[in-house]
Design a protein around this motif. Structure first.
Motif, PDB file in Angstrom:
ATOM      1  N   ASP A 149      -6.428  -6.764   4.182  1.00 61.99           N
ATOM      2  CA  ASP A 149      -5.885  -5.191   4.400  1.00 61.99           C
ATOM      3  C   ASP A 149      -5.964  -4.657   5.786  1.00 61.99           C
ATOM      4  O   ASP A 149      -7.069  -4.347   6.325  1.00 61.99           O
ATOM      5  N   HIS A 152      -1.060  -1.241  -4.409  1.00 68.26           N
ATOM      6  CA  HIS A 152      -2.470  -1.017  -3.450  1.00 68.26           C
ATOM      7  C   HIS A 152      -2.536   0.475  -3.472  1.00 68.26           C
ATOM      8  O   HIS A 152      -1.734   1.088  -2.737  1.00 68.26           O
ATOM      9  N   GLY A 169       1.251  -2.047   3.925  1.00 68.33           N
ATOM     10  CA  GLY A 169       1.700  -0.724   3.941  1.00 68.33           C
ATOM     11  C   GLY A 169       3.088  -0.527   4.787  1.00 68.33           C
ATOM     12  O   GLY A 169       4.297  -0.663   3.981  1.00 68.33           O
ATOM     13  N   THR A 170       2.913  -0.393   6.003  1.00 67.53           N
ATOM     14  CA  THR A 170       3.842  -0.433   6.912  1.00 67.53           C
ATOM     15  C   THR A 170       5.017  -1.689   6.649  1.00 67.53           C
ATOM     16  O   THR A 170       6.212  -1.383   6.788  1.00 67.53           O
ATOM     17  N   HIS A 201      -8.210   0.702  -4.233  1.00 70.23           N
ATOM     18  CA  HIS A 201      -9.051   0.487  -3.062  1.00 70.23           C
ATOM     19  C   HIS A 201      -9.916   1.884  -2.634  1.00 70.23           C
ATOM     20  O   HIS A 201      -9.285   2.917  -2.126  1.00 70.23           O
ATOM     21  N   SER A 217       0.944  -1.289  -0.107  1.00 68.11           N
ATOM     22  CA  SER A 217      -0.239   0.019   0.109  1.00 68.11           C
ATOM     23  C   SER A 217       0.846   1.260  -0.061  1.00 68.11           C
ATOM     24  O   SER A 217       1.651   1.503   0.945  1.00 68.11           O
ATOM     25  N   LEU A 240       0.012   4.189   0.739  1.00 69.94           N
ATOM     26  CA  LEU A 240      -0.309   5.120   1.587  1.00 69.94           C
ATOM     27  C   LEU A 240       1.070   5.092   2.708  1.00 69.94           C
ATOM     28  O   LEU A 240       0.918   6.341   3.312  1.00 69.94           O
ATOM     29  N   GLY A 248      -2.765  -4.098   9.008  1.00 70.04           N
ATOM     30  CA  GLY A 248      -1.955  -4.678  10.124  1.00 70.04           C
ATOM     31  C   GLY A 248      -1.214  -6.059   9.530  1.00 70.04           C
ATOM     32  O   GLY A 248      -1.086  -6.744  10.475  1.00 70.04           O
ATOM     33  N   ASP A 281      -4.857   3.506  -1.975  1.00 73.82           N
ATOM     34  CA  ASP A 281      -5.836   3.814  -1.304  1.00 73.82           C
ATOM     35  C   ASP A 281      -6.472   5.146  -1.267  1.00 73.82           C
ATOM     36  O   ASP A 281      -5.665   6.268  -1.380  1.00 73.82           O
ATOM     37  N   PRO A 316     -11.036   1.235   8.317  1.00 78.02           N
ATOM     38  CA  PRO A 316     -10.144   1.915   7.029  1.00 78.02           C
ATOM     39  C   PRO A 316     -10.083   3.603   7.426  1.00 78.02           C
ATOM     40  O   PRO A 316     -10.850   3.860   7.918  1.00 78.02           O
ATOM     41  N   GLY A 317      -9.090   3.919   6.923  1.00 79.12           N
ATOM     42  CA  GLY A 317      -8.798   5.372   7.136  1.00 79.12           C
ATOM     43  C   GLY A 317      -7.360   5.725   7.279  1.00 79.12           C
ATOM     44  O   GLY A 317      -6.750   6.778   6.886  1.00 79.12           O
ATOM     45  N   PHE A 318      -6.508   4.777   8.141  1.00 72.84           N
ATOM     46  CA  PHE A 318      -5.256   4.879   8.253  1.00 72.84           C
ATOM     47  C   PHE A 318      -4.201   3.739   8.104  1.00 72.84           C
ATOM     48  O   PHE A 318      -4.640   2.587   8.515  1.00 72.84           O
ATOM     49  N   GLY A 319      -3.092   4.031   8.048  1.00 68.82           N
ATOM     50  CA  GLY A 319      -1.989   2.991   8.092  1.00 68.82           C
ATOM     51  C   GLY A 319      -1.320   2.671   9.389  1.00 68.82           C
ATOM     52  O   GLY A 319      -1.752   3.699  10.301  1.00 68.82           O
ATOM     53  N   GLY A 320      -0.598   1.633   9.561  1.00 72.03           N
ATOM     54  CA  GLY A 320       0.066   1.367  10.772  1.00 72.03           C
ATOM     55  C   GLY A 320      -0.836   0.969  11.957  1.00 72.03           C
ATOM     56  O   GLY A 320      -0.560   1.169  13.256  1.00 72.03           O
TER      57      GLY A 320
HETATM   58  C1  DX5 Z   1      -6.158   1.372   5.699  1.00 75.13           C
HETATM   59  C2  DX5 Z   1      -5.533   1.084   4.073  1.00 75.13           C
HETATM   60  C3  DX5 Z   1      -4.698   0.288   4.009  1.00 75.13           C
HETATM   61  C4  DX5 Z   1      -3.405   0.986   4.775  1.00 75.13           C
HETATM   62  C5  DX5 Z   1      -2.496  -0.501   5.181  1.00 75.13           C
HETATM   63  O1  DX5 Z   1      -7.422   2.128   5.678  1.00 75.13           O
HETATM   64  O2  DX5 Z   1      -6.973   0.692   3.501  1.00 75.13           O
HETATM   65  O3  DX5 Z   1      -4.582  -0.040   2.717  1.00 75.13           O
HETATM   66  O4  DX5 Z   1      -2.586   1.536   4.109  1.00 75.13           O
HETATM   67  O5  DX5 Z   1      -1.705   0.058   6.120  1.00 75.13           O
HETATM   68  P1  DX5 Z   1      -0.803  -0.906   6.850  1.00 75.13           P
HETATM   69  O6  DX5 Z   1      -0.207  -2.178   6.229  1.00 75.13           O
HETATM   70  O7  DX5 Z   1       0.420  -0.151   7.681  1.00 75.13           O
HETATM   71  O8  DX5 Z   1      -1.766  -1.365   7.985  1.00 75.13           O
END
Ligand code: DX5
Ligand code: ZN
Length: 216
Positions: free
Chosen positions: A171, A30, A193-194, A63, A7, A9, A173, A32, A137-141
């Motif tokens: 998707d 991916h 992502g992370t 996504h 991702s 993001l 964590g 976002d 949904p909304g944030f990575g990490g």
């Molecule tokens: C969250 C996004 C994810 C996000 C995942 O809403 O849909 O795609 O980037 O990030 P990680 O892999 O860090 O949880």
């Protein structure tokens, strides 16, 4: 088939082209798209996704975390391998699926952690891919919500029983530490992502994740 979909993001948005080069061994990228309404965060839209598609050979896995996905999904499908909209945001999920397929992309639907399998199982036969969100949904990490994996198991056995060729994506964590158990639950496509962008050598991390997901 196991697929790793980093991702972006978690990428440096000021150096996107270089960041895309650093994940050249990915199966998918991916992307976002967030509208600040369906989710509190806001990211990028159609013109940026179009440019991304022009500077990478890796197929895009878009996504959409947006309201009114039926108005936008087909437009993103022009530049993507697959377009995923949210079940919770769609006024007419079937029409949205049809519009993505008609525009030439794979149709996928995402479900938030609180949505139960029984609410959307009737749509599985029309989908190319189901995206089970393992974070809000909304944030990575964020950390993976273990309880959401039950839906992966249910969807996998439902699809196998009915003979559907449904891909299941997870998707949120996903890490080196948990990807094997997510694969065991029945997922085949993994967003990270992370876990990818924190690595010094991202392609090596992608290989590592893929190997862990294949070893069942
Ligand atoms: C969250 C996004 C994810 C996000 C995942 O809403 O849909 O795609 O980037 O990030 P990680 O892999 O860090 O949880
Ligand atoms: Zn995502």
């Amino acid at each position: 088939m196991v697929r790793i979909s980093p991702s972006i993001l978690s990428a440096d948005f000021a150096n996107l082209e270089a960041e895309l080069k650093s994940i050249s061994s990915a199966d998918l990228i991916h992307v976002d798209v967030m509208d600040g309404h369906f989710v509190p965060n806001l990211t990028i839209g159609l013109p940026v996704v179009k440019r991304i598609s022009e500077v990478t050979n890796v197929p895009l896995d878009v996504h959409l975390m947006i309201e009114n996905p039926e108005l936008w999904a087909a437009k993103y499908a022009q530049f993507a391998h697959s377009v995923t909209f949210h079940f919770e945001a769609a006024k007419d999920a079937l029409a949205t699926i049809t519009s993505i397929k008609a525009a030439g992309a794979k149709a996928a639907m995402a479900i938030k952690p609180a949505t139960s399998f029984e609410d959307f199982q009737h749509l599985c036969g029309d989908l190319d891919m189901l995206l089970v969100m393992t974070v809000e949904p909304g944030f990575g990490g964020q950390s993976l919500i273990e309880g959401a994996l039950e839906k992966v198991t249910k969807a996998r056995s439902f699809a196998d029983d009915k003979g559907l060729s449904l891909s299941i994506q997870v998707d949120g964590g996903v890490t080196v530490g948990n990807i094997a158990s997510i694969a065991k639950a029945g997922a085949d496509t993994f967003v990270a992502g992370t876990a990818v962008f924190e690595a010094k050598d991202r392609n090596l991390r992608i290989e590592e994740l893929r190997a862990l997901a294949i070893t069942l």
